[in-house]
Design a protein around this motif. Structure first.
Motif, short mmCIF file in Angstrom:
data_model
loop_
_atom_site.label_atom_id
_atom_site.label_comp_id
_atom_site.label_asym_id
_atom_site.label_seq_id
_atom_site.Cartn_x
_atom_site.Cartn_y
_atom_site.Cartn_z
N PRO A 18 41.04 37.13 48.73
CA PRO A 18 40.15 35.98 49.34
C PRO A 18 39.28 36.45 50.35
CG PRO A 18 42.29 34.80 49.28
CD PRO A 18 42.37 36.40 49.20
N HIS A 19 39.65 37.48 51.13
CA HIS A 19 38.68 37.99 52.19
C HIS A 19 37.76 39.09 51.49
CE1 HIS A 19 40.55 36.01 55.77
NE2 HIS A 19 41.85 36.58 55.27
N LEU A 20 38.20 39.78 50.60
CA LEU A 20 37.53 40.81 49.85
C LEU A 20 36.32 39.99 48.96
CD1 LEU A 20 36.93 43.53 48.57
CD2 LEU A 20 38.75 42.81 46.82
N ILE A 21 36.78 38.91 48.36
CA ILE A 21 35.70 38.12 47.79
C ILE A 21 34.66 37.50 48.73
CG2 ILE A 21 35.32 36.08 46.00
CD1 ILE A 21 36.85 38.53 45.12
N ALA A 22 34.93 36.77 49.72
CA ALA A 22 34.31 36.49 50.80
C ALA A 22 33.07 37.58 51.08
CB ALA A 22 34.87 36.05 51.90
N HIS A 23 33.74 39.01 51.41
CA HIS A 23 32.82 39.93 51.73
C HIS A 23 31.94 40.46 50.71
CE1 HIS A 23 31.94 43.50 53.86
NE2 HIS A 23 31.81 44.09 52.72
N LEU A 24 32.38 40.17 49.35
CA LEU A 24 31.30 40.35 48.21
C LEU A 24 30.23 39.44 48.25
CD1 LEU A 24 34.00 41.43 45.32
CD2 LEU A 24 32.79 42.99 47.17
N HIS A 25 30.50 38.15 48.47
CA HIS A 25 29.72 37.17 48.47
C HIS A 25 28.47 37.46 49.62
CE1 HIS A 25 30.92 34.34 45.50
NE2 HIS A 25 32.26 34.27 45.95
N HIS A 26 29.00 38.00 50.65
CA HIS A 26 28.16 38.10 51.88
C HIS A 26 27.23 39.36 51.87
CE1 HIS A 26 26.70 38.01 55.98
NE2 HIS A 26 27.40 39.37 56.17
N ARG A 27 27.80 40.41 51.09
CA ARG A 27 27.18 41.96 50.95
C ARG A 27 26.55 42.29 49.66
NH1 ARG A 27 25.86 44.39 55.37
NH2 ARG A 27 26.95 46.64 54.47
N THR A 28 27.04 41.44 48.47
CA THR A 28 26.48 41.86 47.30
C THR A 28 26.51 43.13 46.95
OG1 THR A 28 24.11 41.48 47.86
CG2 THR A 28 25.33 39.65 47.09
N PRO A 29 27.65 43.90 46.81
CA PRO A 29 27.38 45.49 46.46
C PRO A 29 27.16 45.63 45.13
CG PRO A 29 29.67 44.61 46.64
CD PRO A 29 28.84 43.62 47.13
N ASP A 30 26.97 46.83 44.61
CA ASP A 30 26.81 47.15 43.34
C ASP A 30 28.14 47.42 42.45
OD1 ASP A 30 24.01 47.83 43.20
OD2 ASP A 30 24.42 49.45 44.73
N ALA A 31 29.29 47.67 43.35
CA ALA A 31 30.48 47.99 42.67
C ALA A 31 31.65 47.93 43.74
CB ALA A 31 30.54 49.15 41.98
N VAL A 32 32.99 47.65 43.34
CA VAL A 32 34.01 47.69 44.14
C VAL A 32 35.03 48.81 43.61
CG1 VAL A 32 36.23 46.50 45.00
CG2 VAL A 32 33.83 45.24 44.85
N ALA A 33 35.43 49.64 44.78
CA ALA A 33 36.47 50.63 44.44
C ALA A 33 37.83 50.20 45.08
CB ALA A 33 35.89 51.94 44.71
N LEU A 34 38.61 49.90 44.17
CA LEU A 34 39.92 49.48 44.57
C LEU A 34 40.93 50.55 44.52
CD1 LEU A 34 40.56 45.55 43.29
CD2 LEU A 34 39.82 46.43 45.46
N SER A 35 41.66 50.65 45.58
CA SER A 35 42.95 51.69 45.54
C SER A 35 44.19 51.09 45.88
CB SER A 35 42.55 52.78 46.54
OG SER A 35 43.50 53.66 46.88
N SER A 36 45.22 51.89 44.92
CA SER A 36 46.67 51.32 45.39
C SER A 36 47.42 52.31 44.85
CB SER A 36 46.89 50.32 44.49
OG SER A 36 48.15 49.75 44.62
N SER A 37 48.51 52.80 45.70
CA SER A 37 49.21 54.10 45.25
C SER A 37 50.62 53.72 45.02
CB SER A 37 49.60 54.81 46.69
OG SER A 37 48.39 55.42 47.27
N ILE A 38 50.75 52.21 45.23
CA ILE A 38 52.33 51.84 44.81
C ILE A 38 52.11 50.66 43.70
CG2 ILE A 38 54.43 50.41 46.02
CD1 ILE A 38 53.87 53.27 47.08
#
Length: 355
Positions: free
Chosen positions: A143-163
């Motif tokens: 939810p916090h990530l999505i709120a940030h996207l609404h506020h900043r409107t980036p060209d893309a999101v890069a999500l990382s996960s190791s586990i």
């Protein structure tokens, strides 16, 4: 992202610099570590090469040494913290080029993912290549990530996960980002060999390393349509049997039952210290979590590979790998009405070599 790499100039060999940095980490000497990487830049090694040919391989070595029981958890955490500080020092080096207008990307770890260094390396590589980067760090709630996207409107999101146990959460994050019109690039060991789980979960793209990620973003990441990647909105049909849901909801009971059975078959466990018992319960909980995740993606290899890796970790710590068998046995008994779980457990049993 994992397995990060780049091509360093032949004039500066990164190998001795890696050894110097490793020595500084082993001594827990942050000042020496920072001096090592800044000295490498001064000697002519590009900052991107320092990130990907020095810091990244040394961090992988930290993980390897921990797995082999040659570093304690505290030592591994200390080394990782120093590497993070080294990256920060490099990011503010006066020779760093100015930010340009390549584009705007948000880099974040999925919720519950604490391994932030690979994502941090990607963020710095992108900044070096002129991107405006919002690096949100470890375990970002969706939810916090999505709120940030609404506020900043980036060209893309890069999500990382190791586990891999974060894959269900990653799926939710991918879907949510795409729902607000932002394409998603994913990377990290969690997404499997060749990015197989990235495709399954509907990511718009997958990258095996920071160099590939930067190139994909430079080409212009777009929301996908039916093609090489499945649309994230499409359900995973195997989840209709509710096996994943039931295992995830009863995880605590499964761990308790497995611990009781383990004590019956290995009486010395009853003499464990509180710390040893806590570690054993933690290990069993990881097994159940990985079983649930394997049910989520319906992949035998995910669970079998984790069990094999766990056997190696236990052996390195002088714990008999045979202790995994009663755990798998009790899980099979408790889940006897779950055919996919039975299949996964059988594959894991076959992967573990009995003494």
């Amino acid at each position: 992202m994992t397995e990060l790499r780049t091509d360093a100039p032949a004039a500066v060999d990164p190998r001795p610099i890696r050894e110097q940095l490793w020595g500084a980490l082993a001594d827990r000497d942050e000042y020496a570590a920072v001096a090592t990487v800044l000295g490498a830049v001064a000697a002519g090694l590009p900052a991107e090469a320092v990130l990907l040919e020095v810091i990244a391989p040394v961090q992988r070595r930290v993980g390897t040494e921990w797995a082999a029981n040659r570093l304690t958890v505290a030592q591994e955490h200390a080394a990782t913290a120093i590497n993070d500080r080294v990256i920060a020092a490099l990011a503010h080096h006066p020779d760093r080029g100015p930010e340009t207008t390549t584009g705007h990307v948000v880099v974040a770890c999925v919720d519950g993912e604490w391994h932030a260094l690979p994502a941090r390396l990607l963020a710095e590589v992108l900044r070096l290549r002129g991107w405006r980067v919002d690096f949100l760090g470890a375990q970002v709630p969706t939810p916090h990530l999505i709120a940030h996207l609404h506020h900043r409107t980036p060209d893309a999101v890069a999500l990382s996960s190791s586990i891999s146990t974060r894959l269900p959460t990653a799926h939710a994050a991918i879907t949510a980002c795409q729902a607000v019109g932002v394409p998603v690039l994913v990377g990290g060991a969690a997404f499997g060999p060749g990015g197989r789980y990235a495709r399954l979960l509907g990511a718009d793209a997958w990258a095996p390393n920071a160099t590939a990620a930067a190139e994909l973003l430079a080409d212009g990441l777009r929301r996908i349509h039916p093609g090489p990647f499945v649309r994230a909105a499409d359900p995973l049909p195997h989840l209709a049997d509710q096996e994943y849901t039931m295992v995830a909801r009863t995880a605590a009971q499964l761990v308790e039952a497995a611990m009781i059975e383990l004590e019956n078959q290995f009486p010395p466990i009853r003499r464990y210290t509180d710390e040893q018992r806590d570690r054993t319960v933690e290990d069993i909980a990881h097994i159940v979590d990985f079983l649930a995740t394997a049910l989520y993606v319906d992949d035998d290899d995910l669970f079998a590979t984790f069990i094999t890796w766990t056997a190696e970790i236990l052996t390195a710590r002088a714990v008999p790998a045979a202790s995994l068998h009663p755990v798998l046995t009790v899980l099979a008994a408790r889940l006897q009405d779950f055919p996919r779980a039975q299949r996964l457990i059988a594959a894991a049993r076959a992967a573990v070599v009995s003494p």
